[in-house]
Motif scaffolding. Structure first.
Motif, mmCIF file in Angstrom:
data_model
loop_
_atom_site.group_PDB
_atom_site.id
_atom_site.type_symbol
_atom_site.label_atom_id
_atom_site.label_comp_id
_atom_site.label_asym_id
_atom_site.label_seq_id
_atom_site.Cartn_x
_atom_site.Cartn_y
_atom_site.Cartn_z
ATOM 1 N N TRP A 3 -7.559 1.599 4.359
ATOM 2 C CA TRP A 3 -8.606 2.585 4.562
ATOM 3 C C TRP A 3 -8.048 3.937 5.014
ATOM 4 C CZ3 TRP A 3 -13.228 3.413 2.903
ATOM 5 C CH2 TRP A 3 -14.080 4.310 3.548
ATOM 6 N N THR A 4 -7.054 3.916 5.893
ATOM 7 C CA THR A 4 -6.504 5.184 6.379
ATOM 8 C C THR A 4 -5.784 5.941 5.271
ATOM 9 O OG1 THR A 4 -4.505 4.030 7.128
ATOM 10 C CG2 THR A 4 -6.255 4.356 8.740
ATOM 11 N N ARG A 5 -5.242 5.214 4.300
ATOM 12 C CA ARG A 5 -4.525 5.855 3.193
ATOM 13 C C ARG A 5 -5.437 6.065 1.982
ATOM 14 N NH1 ARG A 5 -0.756 1.789 1.218
ATOM 15 N NH2 ARG A 5 -2.537 1.209 -0.098
ATOM 16 N N ASP A 6 -6.081 4.995 1.523
ATOM 17 C CA ASP A 6 -6.852 5.052 0.282
ATOM 18 C C ASP A 6 -8.306 5.458 0.503
ATOM 19 O OD1 ASP A 6 -4.698 3.968 -1.402
ATOM 20 O OD2 ASP A 6 -5.029 2.131 -0.249
ATOM 21 N N GLY A 7 -8.790 5.346 1.748
ATOM 22 C CA GLY A 7 -10.198 5.629 1.998
ATOM 23 C C GLY A 7 -10.506 7.043 2.421
ATOM 24 N N LYS A 8 -9.469 7.873 2.603
ATOM 25 C CA LYS A 8 -9.717 9.208 3.154
ATOM 26 C C LYS A 8 -10.575 10.088 2.255
ATOM 27 C CE LYS A 8 -5.129 10.688 1.554
ATOM 28 N NZ LYS A 8 -3.795 11.154 1.989
ATOM 29 N N ASP A 9 -10.563 9.840 0.937
ATOM 30 C CA ASP A 9 -11.416 10.606 0.033
ATOM 31 C C ASP A 9 -12.260 9.673 -0.827
ATOM 32 O OD1 ASP A 9 -9.316 9.563 -1.412
ATOM 33 O OD2 ASP A 9 -8.922 11.371 -2.593
ATOM 34 N N TRP A 10 -12.559 8.480 -0.311
ATOM 35 C CA TRP A 10 -13.337 7.491 -1.054
ATOM 36 C C TRP A 10 -14.775 7.977 -1.225
ATOM 37 C CZ3 TRP A 10 -11.271 3.915 -3.846
ATOM 38 C CH2 TRP A 10 -12.037 2.851 -4.336
ATOM 39 N N PRO A 11 -15.369 7.785 -2.412
ATOM 40 C CA PRO A 11 -16.745 8.249 -2.635
ATOM 41 C C PRO A 11 -17.716 7.688 -1.591
ATOM 42 C CG PRO A 11 -15.746 7.602 -4.714
ATOM 43 C CD PRO A 11 -14.774 7.197 -3.639
ATOM 44 N N ASN A 12 -18.587 8.548 -1.084
ATOM 45 C CA ASN A 12 -19.605 8.189 -0.085
ATOM 46 C C ASN A 12 -18.977 7.615 1.187
ATOM 47 O OD1 ASN A 12 -21.880 8.884 -1.839
ATOM 48 N ND2 ASN A 12 -21.306 7.078 -3.009
ATOM 49 N N ARG A 13 -17.789 8.073 1.495
ATOM 50 C CA ARG A 13 -17.041 7.591 2.661
ATOM 51 C C ARG A 13 -17.832 7.708 3.956
ATOM 52 N NH1 ARG A 13 -13.557 8.685 6.846
ATOM 53 N NH2 ARG A 13 -11.463 7.744 6.706
ATOM 54 N N GLU A 14 -18.639 8.749 4.073
ATOM 55 C CA GLU A 14 -19.375 8.972 5.317
ATOM 56 C C GLU A 14 -20.395 7.878 5.600
ATOM 57 O OE1 GLU A 14 -21.487 11.379 2.041
ATOM 58 O OE2 GLU A 14 -19.455 10.711 2.575
ATOM 59 N N HIS A 15 -20.689 7.050 4.600
ATOM 60 C CA HIS A 15 -21.666 5.975 4.778
ATOM 61 C C HIS A 15 -20.989 4.608 4.930
ATOM 62 C CE1 HIS A 15 -24.769 8.854 3.920
ATOM 63 N NE2 HIS A 15 -24.265 9.125 2.738
ATOM 64 N N SER A 16 -19.668 4.596 5.086
ATOM 65 C CA SER A 16 -18.926 3.336 5.167
ATOM 66 C C SER A 16 -18.848 2.808 6.594
ATOM 67 C CB SER A 16 -17.498 3.532 4.637
ATOM 68 O OG SER A 16 -17.486 3.707 3.236
ATOM 69 N N ARG A 17 -18.844 1.489 6.695
ATOM 70 C CA ARG A 17 -18.548 0.802 7.948
ATOM 71 C C ARG A 17 -17.936 -0.557 7.617
ATOM 72 N NH1 ARG A 17 -22.738 -2.806 9.867
ATOM 73 N NH2 ARG A 17 -24.563 -2.813 8.492
ATOM 74 N N PHE A 18 -17.389 -1.218 8.633
ATOM 75 C CA PHE A 18 -16.709 -2.492 8.425
ATOM 76 C C PHE A 18 -17.307 -3.544 9.347
ATOM 77 C CE2 PHE A 18 -13.892 0.677 6.791
ATOM 78 C CZ PHE A 18 -13.316 0.078 5.673
ATOM 79 N N VAL A 19 -17.451 -4.755 8.804
ATOM 80 C CA VAL A 19 -18.098 -5.843 9.537
ATOM 81 C C VAL A 19 -17.251 -7.107 9.410
ATOM 82 C CG1 VAL A 19 -20.116 -7.354 9.661
ATOM 83 C CG2 VAL A 19 -20.413 -4.917 9.150
#
Length: 287
Positions: A3-19
């Motif tokens: 996530w720190t590498r591949d998720g930094k510009d992932w689409p709709n990233r601002e709506h992501s969370r982890f469970v």
């Protein structure tokens, strides 16, 4: 995927969370208010597949998108739970645990098969299901033995997933793959798929899913699934023949078919506005 590498510009990233919900560590995207609409991507995809559909639906609905076990940013916690029944049970348990029981499910390809199987496993069934180029029959022809064979090879040889990722992640591998399923998507979309398939963990989980996937039970159960279902078909889909949706519509008690000429297997990525408008019309009628 990191996530720190591949998720930094992932689409709709601002709506992501982890469970953390056994047995997996899930990546969820969530936005909007209203009836809950769950989005399930297809084999080898991730939440990025809904990058343009997600914000449109979130204008009127509480939209939830997840990465399937081991794919995208969801970490696989139990390799033997990649078949349709186990995956359906694990997703249903996750949603119940997060108080996110869906009012509707929109699934692409294998995600559509999951949506229909989840009718049995959810605490309460959804009120509507949409299948985009729904993969409701086992692969035929070469794919019928090639994909399971690749998965078995990977089980015997731990380096094979890395080799497949290396081949698909080269300059033309993804373009060849996407073109082969009858779709033409943006350079941004191609780059996201290239990032996914270059990750051996994602590729390994995809192959495990293919190896464990069987649809005979679901196909047998279709006549008993009474949830209103819309099957959207891209006429140029080379991965799932349009006839598959035609046959499925004939077995489901309450199904309708919508054709999109000129679109392939990734119809919702090729023409997101048009496809989402058709989805919204169906949801409005049933929610």
């Amino acid at each position: 995927m990191d996530w720190t590498r591949d998720g930094k510009d992932w689409p709709n990233r601002e709506h992501s969370r982890f469970v953390r919900h056994r047995p997996h560590y899930w990546h969820i995207q969530e936005a909007g208010e209203g009836a809950i609409v769950l989005l399930l991507h297809g084999t080898g995809g991730a939440t990025h597949s809904w990058r343009d559909v997600f914000p449109i639906l979130a204008r009127h609905y509480h939209v939830v998108a997840i990465d399937l076990p081991g794919q995208g940013f969801t970490r696989l916690g139990a390799r033997q739970r990649c078949g349709i029944d186990a995956m359906s049970q694990d997703i249903a348990a996750l949603l119940e645990g997060e108080n996110l029981l869906p009012d509707a499910i929109v699934g692409h390809s294998a995600g559509a098969a999951l949506a229909l199987r989840m009718v049995r496993d959810l605490e309460r069934p959804p009120k509507a299901i949409v299948g985009l180029n729904a993969a409701l029959e086992n692969f035929k022809g070469m794919a019928g033995w090639l994909f399971p064979m690749m998965a078995r090879m990977m089980a015997l040889n731990p380096f094979s997933a890395s080799e497949i990722s290396r081949w698909l992640g080269n300059a033309t591998g993804v373009e060849y793959l996407i073109g082969g399923i009858g779709s033409h998507i943006s350079p941004e979309g191609l780059a996201l798929y290239r990032r996914l398939v270059a990750d051996r963990h994602h590729t390994g989980a995809t192959l495990a899913m293919v190896a464990q996937w069987t649809l005979e039970g679901l196909w047998h159960d279709l006549p008993g699934i009474e949830v209103p279902t819309l099957l959207i078909v891209g006429d140029t889909d080379r991965a799932v023949p349009p006839a598959t949706s035609e046959r499925a519509a004939g077995r489901l008690p309450d199904a309708e078919l919508a054709r999109f000429p000129g679109l392939g297997h990734l119809a919702h990525e090729e023409a997101p506005e048009a496809v989402t408008a058709r989805i919204e019309a169906f949801l409005k009628a049933h929610l």
